[in-house]
Scaffold this motif. Structure first.
Motif, short mmCIF file in Angstrom:
data_model
loop_
_atom_site.label_atom_id
_atom_site.label_comp_id
_atom_site.label_asym_id
_atom_site.label_seq_id
_atom_site.Cartn_x
_atom_site.Cartn_y
_atom_site.Cartn_z
N GLY A 41 22.21 4.61 33.43
CA GLY A 41 23.00 4.44 32.23
C GLY A 41 24.30 5.20 32.22
O GLY A 41 25.08 5.09 31.26
N ARG A 42 24.58 5.96 33.27
CA ARG A 42 25.83 6.72 33.33
C ARG A 42 26.89 5.92 34.08
O ARG A 42 26.62 4.88 34.68
N GLY A 43 28.12 6.44 34.09
CA GLY A 43 29.21 5.81 34.80
C GLY A 43 29.51 6.54 36.09
O GLY A 43 29.58 7.78 36.12
N ALA A 161 32.26 0.97 43.25
CA ALA A 161 33.54 1.54 42.87
C ALA A 161 33.38 2.53 41.73
O ALA A 161 32.48 2.40 40.89
N ALA A 162 34.25 3.53 41.69
CA ALA A 162 34.28 4.45 40.57
C ALA A 162 34.42 3.67 39.27
O ALA A 162 35.17 2.69 39.20
N GLY A 163 33.68 4.08 38.25
CA GLY A 163 33.70 3.39 36.98
C GLY A 163 32.59 2.38 36.82
O GLY A 163 32.45 1.78 35.76
N THR A 164 31.77 2.19 37.86
CA THR A 164 30.66 1.25 37.78
C THR A 164 29.56 1.80 36.88
O THR A 164 29.20 2.97 36.96
N PHE A 165 29.04 0.94 36.00
CA PHE A 165 27.88 1.31 35.18
C PHE A 165 26.65 1.33 36.07
O PHE A 165 26.38 0.37 36.81
N LEU A 166 25.88 2.40 36.01
CA LEU A 166 24.73 2.57 36.89
C LEU A 166 23.46 2.07 36.22
O LEU A 166 22.83 2.77 35.43
N GLY A 167 23.11 0.84 36.52
CA GLY A 167 21.85 0.25 36.08
C GLY A 167 20.86 0.24 37.23
O GLY A 167 21.12 0.80 38.31
N ALA A 226 24.84 3.60 23.27
CA ALA A 226 25.90 3.62 24.26
C ALA A 226 25.85 4.85 25.15
O ALA A 226 26.73 5.06 25.98
N GLY A 227 24.82 5.69 24.98
CA GLY A 227 24.65 6.84 25.86
C GLY A 227 25.38 8.09 25.43
O GLY A 227 25.51 9.03 26.22
N LEU A 228 25.85 8.15 24.20
CA LEU A 228 26.58 9.31 23.72
C LEU A 228 25.63 10.32 23.07
O LEU A 228 24.56 9.97 22.58
N GLN A 229 26.06 11.58 23.07
CA GLN A 229 25.31 12.65 22.40
C GLN A 229 25.95 12.86 21.03
O GLN A 229 27.12 13.20 20.93
N VAL A 230 25.17 12.65 19.98
CA VAL A 230 25.73 12.63 18.63
C VAL A 230 25.22 13.81 17.82
O VAL A 230 24.03 14.11 17.80
N THR A 231 26.16 14.47 17.13
CA THR A 231 25.84 15.51 16.15
C THR A 231 26.27 15.01 14.78
O THR A 231 27.41 14.56 14.60
N PRO A 332 29.32 3.05 28.11
CA PRO A 332 28.26 2.06 28.32
C PRO A 332 28.75 0.83 29.08
O PRO A 332 29.94 0.69 29.33
N ALA A 333 27.81 -0.04 29.45
CA ALA A 333 28.18 -1.29 30.08
C ALA A 333 28.99 -2.13 29.11
O ALA A 333 28.73 -2.12 27.90
#
Length: 407
Positions: A41-43, A161-167, A226-231, A332-333
């Motif tokens: 899920g990371r880039g 390539a750099a910037g690819t979404f890792l699924g 979207a994979g973000l850490q939310v406060t 995210p993707a």
């Protein structure tokens, strides 16, 4: 002082501003290396070159017999059966006039250049290993049912390539190439602040003129998906000094502040007032819903101000923040984009890019869910797509083709 831009900017122009705001967060010192599964899920933060061929050796595509194609005439012939080649073994060279039983994925013996599937052999079963045997096989061309070394990817080629979404597919490729870890962009930390004296936390007591806060849940769930850490810090009142104090306490620990509400031109726009003295611009985007937007920085921390209506804030996230994160950080993707035909006509305001909620059906049509209003949370909940009506289009008939983002 914050700045107010009176003219409406295009969706593309505002997205460019968001990209410029967040691009400085993409720095080499923030890249981290993670084990493959932890990177799901990371880039990807750097190009990855293949260190070896895939497959690394020529192997059989089928269970069958490895042969020298020149040994078998057009009418077929009988060959002596030699020792079998199981997957994972290093086979002996194949002598002329012989056939080696070979399993799917097993390494081709030196000298062999084709495989005849077991179903085409007579008999169509493998003999007992070690017992003398012959097999009748039809003719085969060189390369039949053989996976050549490097036929998937060759050593030195760009694997990802750099910037690819890792699924799963991307992580599977990295594993096949022997990697155990991968460089990725960090998870961005977001401070999400909902504002408004009229807003009450779900489960609280609704007084006159009060509504439950849906923005916080809408955006936090979108951001987490979207994979973000939310406060979240609870709902801020319409007192600018309270909001400013809240931001001063929490902003230093995050990468981005996102607010909802208080960005329009009314008399009690708390976000505008709290940003006084900071480099934040408030502008109108030629978009419906989600026209009022804020962008800039508070004490050096990037800030995006979304409007307060629920659909407006969700559309703002989907139109501006999510695609920019995908572009800059690979996660995210991107939303899948398709073309579909309207199940019914629609009207769109002059000079604005309209985003309608809809349901994409299996027959390739998309029907509208609810009207164009920015408060229609029920219609949003029953939608699986965003329908885009570009600026300059004021009406579309049923059957017209539109761009659709699948949610």
């Amino acid at each position: 002082m914050h700045r107010t831009e009176t003219r409406h900017v295009t969706v593309e122009a505002h997205r460019d501003k968001v990209r410029g705001l967040l691009a400085p967060l993409r720095t080499a010192d923030r890249i981290e290396r993670l084990p493959l599964l932890a990177a799901l899920g990371r880039g990807l933060a750097a190009d990855i070159l293949a260190p070896l061929d895939l497959p690394p050796f020529a192997n059989s595509q089928m269970d069958g017999f490895a042969i020298r194609s020149a040994d078998v005439p057009d009418g077929g012939t009988e060959l002596s059966v030699v020792a079998p080649v199981p997957a994972g073994a290093a086979p002996l060279d194949l002598a002329p006039g012989t056939a080696a039983p070979i399993m799917t994925g097993a390494m081709m013996p030196a000298g062999a250049d084709a495989v005849v599937p077991i179903e085409q052999a007579v008999p169509d079963s493998f003999p007992v290993p070690g017992a003398p045997a012959t097999v009748r096989l039809p003719a085969a061309a060189a390369g039949d049912f053989v996976r050549n070394a490097g036929s998937d990817i060759r050593a030195g080629e760009l694997a990802l390539a750099a910037g690819t979404f890792l699924g799963p597919g991307q992580l599977g490729l990295l594993a096949a190439l022997g990697f155990t870890e991968v460089p990725v962009h960090p998870v961005l930390r977001i401070l999400l602040v909902t504002t408004g004296d009229e807003v009450v936390e779900p489960g609280g007591q609704l007084g006159a003129g009060k509504i439950y806060d849906s923005n916080g849940t809408l955006l936090e769930s979108s951001m987490r998906q979207a994979g973000l850490q939310v406060t979240r810090t609870g709902i801020s009142t319409d007192r600018p000094e309270e909001l400013a104090g809240l931001l001063r306490r929490h902003a230093p620990a995050v990468d981005l502040v996102v607010t909802t509400g208080g960005v329009s031109k009314g008399a009690y726009e708390v976000v505008r007032q709290a940003m006084d003295g900071h480099d934040v611009e408030f502008t109108g985007v030629a978009m419906q819903p989600g026209g009022p937007q804020g962008i800039g920085s508070f004490d050096g921390v990037p800030v995006l101000g979304f409007p307060g209506n629920p659909v407006s804030c969700l559309v703002s996230f989907e139109m501006f923040l999510r695609p920019v994160l995908s572009e800059l950080f690979g996660s995210p993707a991107p939303r899948p984009v398709v073309r579909a035909r309207l199940a019914e006509p629609l009207a769109s305001p002059q000079g604005k890019h309209q985003v309608r909620r809809g349901t994409l059906t299996p027959d390739g049509t998309v029907r509208l869910e609810g009207g164009a209003g920015s408060h229609l949370v029920s219609a949003l909940a029953h939608s699986n797509a965003l329908i885009h009506v570009p600026e300059g289009t004021e009406a579309l008939a049923a059957g017209a083709e539109v761009e659709v983002w699948i949610l």
